[in-house]
Design an enzyme around this catalytic site. Structure first.
Site, PDB file in Angstrom:
ATOM      1  N   GLN A 193      47.870  68.290  47.506  1.00 56.68           N
ATOM      2  CA  GLN A 193      47.245  69.423  48.212  1.00 56.68           C
ATOM      3  C   GLN A 193      45.812  69.603  47.735  1.00 56.68           C
ATOM      4  O   GLN A 193      44.894  69.841  48.522  1.00 56.68           O
ATOM      5  CB  GLN A 193      48.020  70.712  47.941  1.00 56.68           C
ATOM      6  CG  GLN A 193      49.446  70.714  48.494  1.00 56.68           C
ATOM      7  CD  GLN A 193      50.172  72.004  48.117  1.00 56.68           C
ATOM      8  OE1 GLN A 193      49.560  73.072  48.062  1.00 56.68           O
ATOM      9  NE2 GLN A 193      51.456  71.910  47.848  1.00 56.68           N
ATOM     10  N   CYS A 387      39.120  25.312  38.294  1.00 60.92           N
ATOM     11  CA  CYS A 387      37.708  25.498  37.963  1.00 60.92           C
ATOM     12  C   CYS A 387      37.433  25.218  36.478  1.00 60.92           C
ATOM     13  O   CYS A 387      37.353  24.068  36.091  1.00 60.92           O
ATOM     14  CB  CYS A 387      37.237  26.881  38.403  1.00 60.92           C
ATOM     15  SG  CYS A 387      35.454  26.905  38.662  1.00 60.92           S
ATOM     16  N   MET A 390      39.642  22.799  35.192  1.00 62.00           N
ATOM     17  CA  MET A 390      39.354  21.402  35.519  1.00 62.00           C
ATOM     18  C   MET A 390      38.283  20.867  34.567  1.00 62.00           C
ATOM     19  O   MET A 390      38.389  19.763  34.031  1.00 62.00           O
ATOM     20  CB  MET A 390      38.882  21.289  36.972  1.00 62.00           C
ATOM     21  CG  MET A 390      38.429  19.904  37.388  1.00 62.00           C
ATOM     22  SD  MET A 390      36.641  19.665  37.127  1.00 62.00           S
ATOM     23  CE  MET A 390      36.328  18.345  38.262  1.00 62.00           C
ATOM     24  N   HIS A 516      38.645  26.759  43.754  1.00 58.18           N
ATOM     25  CA  HIS A 516      39.703  27.750  43.496  1.00 58.18           C
ATOM     26  C   HIS A 516      40.689  27.771  44.662  1.00 58.18           C
ATOM     27  O   HIS A 516      40.524  28.580  45.590  1.00 58.18           O
ATOM     28  CB  HIS A 516      39.089  29.154  43.366  1.00 58.18           C
ATOM     29  CG  HIS A 516      38.287  29.354  42.123  1.00 58.18           C
ATOM     30  ND1 HIS A 516      38.838  29.810  40.949  1.00 58.18           N
ATOM     31  CD2 HIS A 516      36.969  29.151  41.870  1.00 58.18           C
ATOM     32  CE1 HIS A 516      37.894  29.899  40.020  1.00 58.18           C
ATOM     33  NE2 HIS A 516      36.745  29.499  40.554  1.00 58.18           N
ATOM     34  N   GLU A 518      43.486  29.003  44.829  1.00 61.12           N
ATOM     35  CA  GLU A 518      44.257  30.263  44.893  1.00 61.12           C
ATOM     36  C   GLU A 518      43.740  31.226  45.965  1.00 61.12           C
ATOM     37  O   GLU A 518      44.494  32.029  46.495  1.00 61.12           O
ATOM     38  CB  GLU A 518      44.278  30.956  43.524  1.00 61.12           C
ATOM     39  CG  GLU A 518      42.957  31.517  43.009  1.00 61.12           C
ATOM     40  CD  GLU A 518      42.139  30.525  42.195  1.00 61.12           C
ATOM     41  OE1 GLU A 518      42.348  29.298  42.356  1.00 61.12           O
ATOM     42  OE2 GLU A 518      41.283  30.957  41.398  1.00 61.12           O
TER      43      GLU A 518
HETATM   44  N1  GLN Z   1      32.354  28.641  33.690  1.00 60.85           N
HETATM   45  C1  GLN Z   1      32.493  27.522  34.570  1.00 60.85           C
HETATM   46  C2  GLN Z   1      31.273  27.328  35.448  1.00 60.85           C
HETATM   47  O1  GLN Z   1      30.475  28.211  35.605  1.00 60.85           O
HETATM   48  C3  GLN Z   1      33.730  27.670  35.424  1.00 60.85           C
HETATM   49  C4  GLN Z   1      33.663  28.807  36.384  1.00 60.85           C
HETATM   50  C5  GLN Z   1      35.007  29.225  36.895  1.00 60.85           C
HETATM   51  O2  GLN Z   1      36.033  28.909  36.299  1.00 60.85           O
HETATM   52  N2  GLN Z   1      35.011  29.988  37.958  1.00 60.85           N
HETATM   53  O3  GLN Z   1      31.076  26.276  36.010  1.00 60.85           O
END
Ligand code: GLN
Length: 539
Positions: A193, A387, A390, A516, A518
């Site tokens: 409210q 990212c 990797m 990414h 995801e």
């Molecule tokens: N730090 C890394 C870069 O800038 C990876 C970035 C990330 O994981 N989004 O390339």
């Protein structure tokens, strides 16, 4: 029909799922046969979410067109199964920046440029432009923060102005929280409210109240809200806690939210349905067998609380893939710094069916992550690197398989003898001059897959498009050597210049991507790499 606008504001407190509520409203309207898009407004000064720490703000969600936005844009994409563009995201910083730039360009024709009406007018222009671009029947606009704060007042003013101008095309929904204090044992409507009064004081009367609470509303609460908050009783909609957010549209429909909204606009249900979605929720509930996934990262803690918000798209992508394999994912947060303090702890990784090292920045916890990746590679534990995950897998392979001792990325060690990951050419100047906002390699880029790879098998097609957010990259100087030592380059940019995916062959699953994946996983369309990863994890 003229475009319709649904503003959604929050009351009582933050963090009760306003974004998911907006996404669910959108889903429902889609299921009635309408075209929907959604906009997120964040009240902070930051021009985008890219410069904030994830523990501060949650995940930075990247759009196809390279904007660094709020995680709610990810919710919209997942629920609406739609790519949302940069036009659908604004912050106070972004709005002011364009007003000031326009003033500098004499675009206000000699007028005194004032906070009101020029700032809300800019907000309105942006909302209309996004709706036009998306050609949507309904545009849902989520106003960040809660009513009664100073920060979002100009956005509420924009809503008021639009409603005054076209009262038949605009409605306002308040998402509020109704506590049940444990010692009282009764659901309390008073905070709501009060929130409605705060909203009223901005000239806005909500049409609906979505009532977040532990349980659904009872008749008594509905009546109270109707009386004290000026809404029809049926427009107090139950939004009880749920086990899975994907159940929320179905819950709202129990109170017929969709048809009530349509009625408000004088529109008809065009007879589509939510069948796919209902089936998804059935599968989620029926998936009992577990798959245990460990996420090795660092953005988990804020005070005494563990924050999963920092990796929300990763979490959702795992869930989508697990459900597609009829499994219930059990996620465990592993702070990589623990492995630096006590390497013996690495053996605990054996407990998991699969390990993910997600994106990240900076040097904290890096050695621990590299150790975890080594452990996965050597012990045949399915590994998915995203990212930074990797880049660190590349470093791990260089150090421990190719014998390049102290190989590293300049992000961690500028003087490494073997920069197997190095600064992207166009980033060198930006880093030196600290032009860091919105300047990474951002957004969707094409990638061509190696036909002889796990990734190709997963995607089932040669060319893909994925979203990026990074400043560093695989250093081609080391490509030949690492390939000779057994690393597989599974995907590159079409000109073969940028390494986008690496794999370790003869392993249950060892795939790491510079992009990414995801961000592109959707509940009804799980991402192929996550799906394969989970398949390997349960095999
Ligand atoms: N730090 C890394 C870069 O800038 C990876 C970035 C990330 O994981 N989004 O390339």
């Amino acid at each position: 029909m003229t475009p319709k606008y649904i503003f959604v504001a929050g009351g009582v407190m933050s963090g009760v799922g306003k974004g998911v509520s907006c996404a669910s409203i959108g889903k429902i309207l889609q299921s009635k046969g309408y075209k929907v898009t959604a906009i997120k407004i964040d009240p902070y000064i930051n021009v985008d979410a890219g410069t904030m720490n994830p523990t501060e703000h949650g995940e930075v969600f990247v759009t196809d067109d390279g904007d660094e936005t709020d995680q709610d844009i990810g919710n919209y994409e997942r629920f609406l199964d739609q790519d949302i563009l940069s036009t659908n995201y604004m912050t106070t910083g972004r709005v002011y920046l364009s007003v000031i730039q326009r003033e500098r360009n004499l675009e206000y024709g000699g007028k005194c440029v004032e906070v009101v009406p020029h700032v809300p007018q800019e907000v309105i222009n942006r909302i209309k432009k996004a709706s036009e671009l998306a050609k949507s029947d309904f545009t849902i606009i989520e106003i960040g923060g809660t009513v009664g704060e100073y920060q979002n007042i100009l956005f509420l003013e924009a809503a008021r102005m639009m409603r005054t101008e076209t009262p038949n095309d605009v409605i306002v929904i308040l998402v509020s929280y109704l506590p049940i204090p444990s010692k009282i044992g009764e659901m309390k409507t008073k905070p709501t409210q009060t929130a409605v009064r705060a909203l009223n004081s901005t000239g806005i009367f909500p049409d609906f109240i979505l009532c977040r609470a532990e349980v659904p509303l009872d008749e008594v609460r509905k009546e109270k809200l109707a009386t004290f908050c000026n809404i029809p009783k049926g427009n107090a909609i139950s939004a009880p806690d749920v086990d899975t957010i994907y159940e929320i549209p179905l819950n709202f429909e129990k109170d017929e939210l969709g048809n009530r909204i349509l009625e408000k606009f004088g529109l008809k249900d065009k007879g589509k349905d939510l069948k796919d979605w209902e089936k998804l929720v059935e599968v989620i509930k029926a998936s009992k067998e577990k798959v245990n996934i460990g996420i090795v990262g660092k953005y988990f803690a804020t005070g005494n609380f563990t924050l999963s918000d920092s990796y929300i798209s990763v979490i959702e992508a795992i869930k989508h893939a697990a459900w597609a394999n009829n499994r219930q994912p059990v996620l465990c947060w592993i702070n990589s710094e623990e492995y630096e303090k006590d390497p013996a702890k690495l053996a605990e990784l054996k407990k998991y069916d699969g390990i993910i090292v997600p994106g990240g920045f900076g040097m904290r916890g890096i050695e621990g992550k590299i150790q975890a990746i080594k452990y996965c590679r050597e012990n045949n534990i399915p590994y998915l690197g995203l990212c930074y995950g990797m880049q660190l897998a590349t470093i791990e392979f260089a150090r421990h398989v190719a014998g390049l001792e102290n190989a590293n990325t300049p992000e961690v060690d500028e003087n490494t003898p073997y920069p197997v990951v190095h600064t992207m050419e166009d980033q060198i100047e930006k880093i030196k001059t600290k032009k860091m906002g919105g300047t990474m390699r951002l957004g969707a880029y094409p990638c061509v897959l190696n036909k002889d790879s796990v990734s190709y098998k997963a995607y089932g097609q040669k060319e893909i498009s994925e979203r990026h957010r990074h400043r560093y990259e695989f250093n081609n100087q080391y490509r030949k050597l690492l390939e000779e030592k057994g690393l597989r380059i599974a995907g590159t940019s079409p000109d073969n210049n940028l390494v986008e995916i690496i794999e370790v062959p003869n392993h249950k699953f060892f795939v790491a991507t510079q992009f990414h994946p995801e961000f592109k996983s959707r509940p009804l369309k799980p991402h192929p790499l996550f799906k394969e990863f989970i398949k390997a994890a349960i095999s």
